[in-house]
Scaffold this motif. Structure first.
Motif, PDB file in Angstrom:
ATOM      1  N   ARG A  90      17.984  -8.466   2.698  1.00  0.00           N
ATOM      2  CA  ARG A  90      19.256  -9.200   2.538  1.00  0.00           C
ATOM      3  C   ARG A  90      19.457 -10.204   3.667  1.00  0.00           C
ATOM      4  O   ARG A  90      19.896 -11.326   3.449  1.00  0.00           O
ATOM      5  N   LEU A  91      19.133  -9.759   4.875  1.00  0.00           N
ATOM      6  CA  LEU A  91      19.297 -10.643   6.028  1.00  0.00           C
ATOM      7  C   LEU A  91      18.389 -11.867   5.891  1.00  0.00           C
ATOM      8  O   LEU A  91      18.812 -13.003   6.104  1.00  0.00           O
ATOM      9  N   ALA A  92      17.143 -11.615   5.493  1.00  0.00           N
ATOM     10  CA  ALA A  92      16.181 -12.713   5.338  1.00  0.00           C
ATOM     11  C   ALA A  92      16.674 -13.678   4.261  1.00  0.00           C
ATOM     12  O   ALA A  92      16.638 -14.896   4.445  1.00  0.00           O
ATOM     13  N   ALA A 129       0.824  -1.218   0.000  1.00  0.00           N
ATOM     14  CA  ALA A 129       0.000   0.000   0.000  1.00  0.00           C
ATOM     15  C   ALA A 129       0.857   1.266   0.000  1.00  0.00           C
ATOM     16  O   ALA A 129       1.947   1.296   0.569  1.00  0.00           O
ATOM     17  N   ARG A 130       0.353   2.271  -0.667  1.00  0.00           N
ATOM     18  CA  ARG A 130       0.986   3.588  -0.658  1.00  0.00           C
ATOM     19  C   ARG A 130      -0.099   4.655  -0.647  1.00  0.00           C
ATOM     20  O   ARG A 130      -1.204   4.444  -1.171  1.00  0.00           O
ATOM     21  N   SER A 131       0.242   5.804  -0.066  1.00  0.00           N
ATOM     22  CA  SER A 131      -0.634   6.965  -0.150  1.00  0.00           C
ATOM     23  C   SER A 131       0.240   8.079  -0.730  1.00  0.00           C
ATOM     24  O   SER A 131       1.310   8.363  -0.180  1.00  0.00           O
ATOM     25  N   SER A 174      12.618   3.115  -1.597  1.00  0.00           N
ATOM     26  CA  SER A 174      13.298   3.425  -0.342  1.00  0.00           C
ATOM     27  C   SER A 174      12.535   2.896   0.871  1.00  0.00           C
ATOM     28  O   SER A 174      13.060   2.857   1.968  1.00  0.00           O
ATOM     29  N   ARG A 175      11.267   2.467   0.669  1.00  0.00           N
ATOM     30  CA  ARG A 175      10.495   1.954   1.810  1.00  0.00           C
ATOM     31  C   ARG A 175      10.409   0.427   1.779  1.00  0.00           C
ATOM     32  O   ARG A 175       9.669  -0.186   2.558  1.00  0.00           O
ATOM     33  N   MET A 176      11.168  -0.184   0.862  1.00  0.00           N
ATOM     34  CA  MET A 176      11.073  -1.649   0.782  1.00  0.00           C
ATOM     35  C   MET A 176      11.608  -2.292   2.057  1.00  0.00           C
ATOM     36  O   MET A 176      12.186  -1.615   2.903  1.00  0.00           O
ATOM     37  N   CYS A 177      11.413  -3.590   2.194  1.00  0.00           N
ATOM     38  CA  CYS A 177      11.811  -4.311   3.410  1.00  0.00           C
ATOM     39  C   CYS A 177      13.282  -4.067   3.737  1.00  0.00           C
ATOM     40  O   CYS A 177      14.160  -4.380   2.932  1.00  0.00           O
ATOM     41  N   ILE A 178      13.531  -3.561   4.932  1.00  0.00           N
ATOM     42  CA  ILE A 178      14.923  -3.291   5.325  1.00  0.00           C
ATOM     43  C   ILE A 178      15.680  -4.585   5.628  1.00  0.00           C
ATOM     44  O   ILE A 178      16.894  -4.649   5.566  1.00  0.00           O
ATOM     45  N   GLY A 179      14.924  -5.648   5.918  1.00  0.00           N
ATOM     46  CA  GLY A 179      15.566  -6.914   6.302  1.00  0.00           C
ATOM     47  C   GLY A 179      15.739  -7.878   5.143  1.00  0.00           C
ATOM     48  O   GLY A 179      16.079  -9.037   5.356  1.00  0.00           O
ATOM     49  N   LEU A 182       6.590  -8.120  -6.408  1.00  0.00           N
ATOM     50  CA  LEU A 182       7.603  -7.439  -5.589  1.00  0.00           C
ATOM     51  C   LEU A 182       7.436  -7.889  -4.132  1.00  0.00           C
ATOM     52  O   LEU A 182       6.917  -7.143  -3.296  1.00  0.00           O
ATOM     53  N   PRO A 183       7.871  -9.116  -3.827  1.00  0.00           N
ATOM     54  CA  PRO A 183       7.559  -9.675  -2.501  1.00  0.00           C
ATOM     55  C   PRO A 183       8.199  -8.933  -1.326  1.00  0.00           C
ATOM     56  O   PRO A 183       7.751  -9.086  -0.193  1.00  0.00           O
ATOM     57  N   PHE A 184       9.255  -8.151  -1.578  1.00  0.00           N
ATOM     58  CA  PHE A 184       9.845  -7.366  -0.489  1.00  0.00           C
ATOM     59  C   PHE A 184       9.485  -5.884  -0.609  1.00  0.00           C
ATOM     60  O   PHE A 184      10.071  -5.045   0.064  1.00  0.00           O
ATOM     61  N   GLY A 185       8.526  -5.570  -1.476  1.00  0.00           N
ATOM     62  CA  GLY A 185       8.118  -4.175  -1.618  1.00  0.00           C
ATOM     63  C   GLY A 185       9.002  -3.431  -2.595  1.00  0.00           C
ATOM     64  O   GLY A 185       9.753  -4.041  -3.375  1.00  0.00           O
TER      65      GLY A 185
END
Ligand code: HEM
Length: 495
Positions: free
Chosen positions: A448-450, A374-376, A441-446, A435-438
């Protein structure tokens, strides 16, 4: 017509000039709208045929009935559902430098009532930007993530040994509800990141009552959030039973996190560490301007945000591989080529597994945990000649697009090869369909770790076992994210 001309002028002023006559937002296909209540009469509890929970099924029904662009409104909140990659692209290209993802309301209300900072997931604007730019260099940096390779290798080896010990004389073992074992494994792997501490939870005999409560709380947290989020929010006016349970569960998780972050901080003060700082140490050593409460909020989010998402993704992935034995064998051959002199998987190994990586992408295409992103937006945009006013809650429904025949050949087939470079020339994939990680700049921060954790787990599982699914059905469930509605019952044959 008069209205259209007025809107055209308005959009032209915002630089979105077009020579076509633009249409009003209200003309977008969607259910019949009534003043104030909007589309509420469509809901099952009022005699209609829709319900929010499960949300993926809600999105699919809207798409089936109204097409690629659907408007929805309830009690004054407007939502738009987007089912076309060209539209997804326009939405994301207009998200600006501090993209707004509408808040998860129960979490927002909880942090306000408890005076906790909102963390990354729910903060917006400058508050989000400050936290995200402080966290990115710590959490998303490859060097920071590589620091966990060593411990994560060891934890997974212990996990595999425990499984192998169940086998007598190398006979296959049947493990029911393997997802539960996976959850403890992931909790152990994440606690080393969020708290610099092992919780000792992969071995059932060593689990403390507190750890058992933590696992149950994390799972309940998702279920209760979903129950609050996808109902008419009467709990905002009076604290009903679900809210009270949610509050109690959240208190436990936040207090647990605070206790362990505090412990790490005290240890660090007593025994300073000069180099190779862990993620938590980097946060605590004031390498960011975040205060203690903000760090606790972010670590709680990491614990919560990493757990169900990763466990669910591996659940789907293992199910796909254990029901497609030919592909599993091809991946096994790829893994066999890694240096067998060490069980330790390093970064070099992780760069030599294109098919395994493609199989994760393919599994996530078929089973993305988020039905929509979601985005606004802070400006109006035009989609299919309709004007979409700023501040509309736009749901980009990847869940539907990524399984559509329009965008994928044989969309329901599990075919990892479609992601390999050589196949991309004949069968290019539009990146805005899945786009499973979004995004951005607001995509999933985790992310690479995941990914690192998931690759390590799968490599070691496949190196040690031939994996077959012995369950019956594969239904879907929903608790804030799309989850499997079936147990992962596996036959593991030691290699
Ligand atoms: C397979 C595992 C995971 C999946 C599929 C996943 C998926 C997502 C998605 C779809 C978003 C929204 C992105 C957007 O709006 O564009 C997100 C955000 C987020 N994820 Fe993950 N995630 C996973 C693992 C993790 C892990 C391991 C962590 C913690 C280290 C994490 C922490 C977060 C946080 C904090 C956000 C909010 C970011 C922000 O708004 O700035 N996630 N994730």
């Amino acid at each position: 017509m008069k209205n259209n001309v007025k809107l055209l002028n308005h959009v032209a002023k915002r630089g979105l000039v077009t020579n076509r006559v633009l249409k009003k937002y209200d003309d977008i296909p969607g259910p019949k709208t009534y003043p104030l209540i909007g589309n509420m009469l469509e809901m099952k509890f009022l005699g209609g045929e829709l319900e929010f929970n499960p949300f993926d099924a809600f999105c699919m029904k809207l798409h089936e009935k109204y097409g690629d662009l659907v408007r929805w409104s309830m009690l004054g909140d407007n939502s738009l559902f987007v089912f076309k990659p060209e539209h997804a692209k326009i939405v994301f290209q207009n998200e600006g430098s501090s993209p707004i993802r509408p808040a998860v309301i129960p979490w927002e209300v909880y942090s306000k009532r408890k005076k906790y900072p909102p963390g990354l997931v729910n903060s917006q604007g400058n508050e989000w930007k400050v936290q995200r730019s402080a966290s990115n260099p710590i959490v998303a940096k490859p060097q920071s993530i590589a620091l966990y390779l060593d411990t994560h290798n060891r934890i997974i080896d212990e996990f595999i040994d425990l499984l192998k010990n169940k086998s007598k004389n190398g006979e296959p073992i049947c493990v029911e509800k393997f997802e539960t074992d996976l959850k403890y494994l992931l909790l152990e792997m994440m606690s080393i990141v969020a708290f610099d501490k092992r919780l000792e939870c992969i071995n059932a005999e060593r689990r403390s009552p507190e750890i058992l409560q933590l696992l149950t709380s994390i799972i309940d947290y998702g279920i209760l959030t979903s129950q609050l989020y996808y109902t008419v929010p009467l709990w905002r006016i009076y604290r009903n039973k679900i809210w009270n349970e949610f509050e109690k569960t959240s208190d436990f998780i936040f207090n647990f996190t605070r206790k362990f972050v505090e412990e790490s901080y005290n240890t660090l003060k007593k025994t300073p560490v000069k180099e190779n700082h862990t993620m938590l140490q980097q946060f605590l050593l004031k390498k960011t301007n975040l205060n203690f409460k903000e760090i606790v909020s972010i670590m709680s989010e990491f614990l919560l945000g990493s757990f169900d998402t990763t466990a669910t993704t591996i659940h789907f992935w293992l199910h796909k591989l254990s029901t497609n034995m030919e592909i599993q064998e091809q991946i096994y051959q790829e893994i066999k080529n890694l240096d067998k002199n060490h069980s330790y998987i390093d970064q070099d190994d992780l760069s030599k597994i294109p098919l395994l990586k493609a199989s994760l992408k393919e599994s996530m295409r078929l089973h993305s945990i988020a039905p929509t992103i979601a985005r606004s937006l802070s400006n109006d945009i035009v989609l299919d000649d309709y004007i979409i006013p700023k501040n509309t809650n736009i749901n980009v429904a990847f869940f539907v697009m990524s399984k559509s025949e329009k965008y994928f050949k044989n969309p329901n087939e599990f075919r990892p090869q479609r992601w390999l470079k050589e196949h991309q020339q004949n069968e290019p994939i539009n990146p805005y369909t899945t786009l499973p990680f979004g995004f951005g700049s607001r995509m999933c921060i985790g992310r690479r770790l995941a990914e690192q954790k998931m690759y390590l787990i799968l490599i070691k599982m496949l190196q040690n076992f031939k994996i077959e699914y012995v369950g019956k059905e594969a239904k879907l469930g929903f608790r804030l994210i799309v989850v499997p509605g079936y147990d992962l019952n596996l036959k593991l044959s030691p290699r």
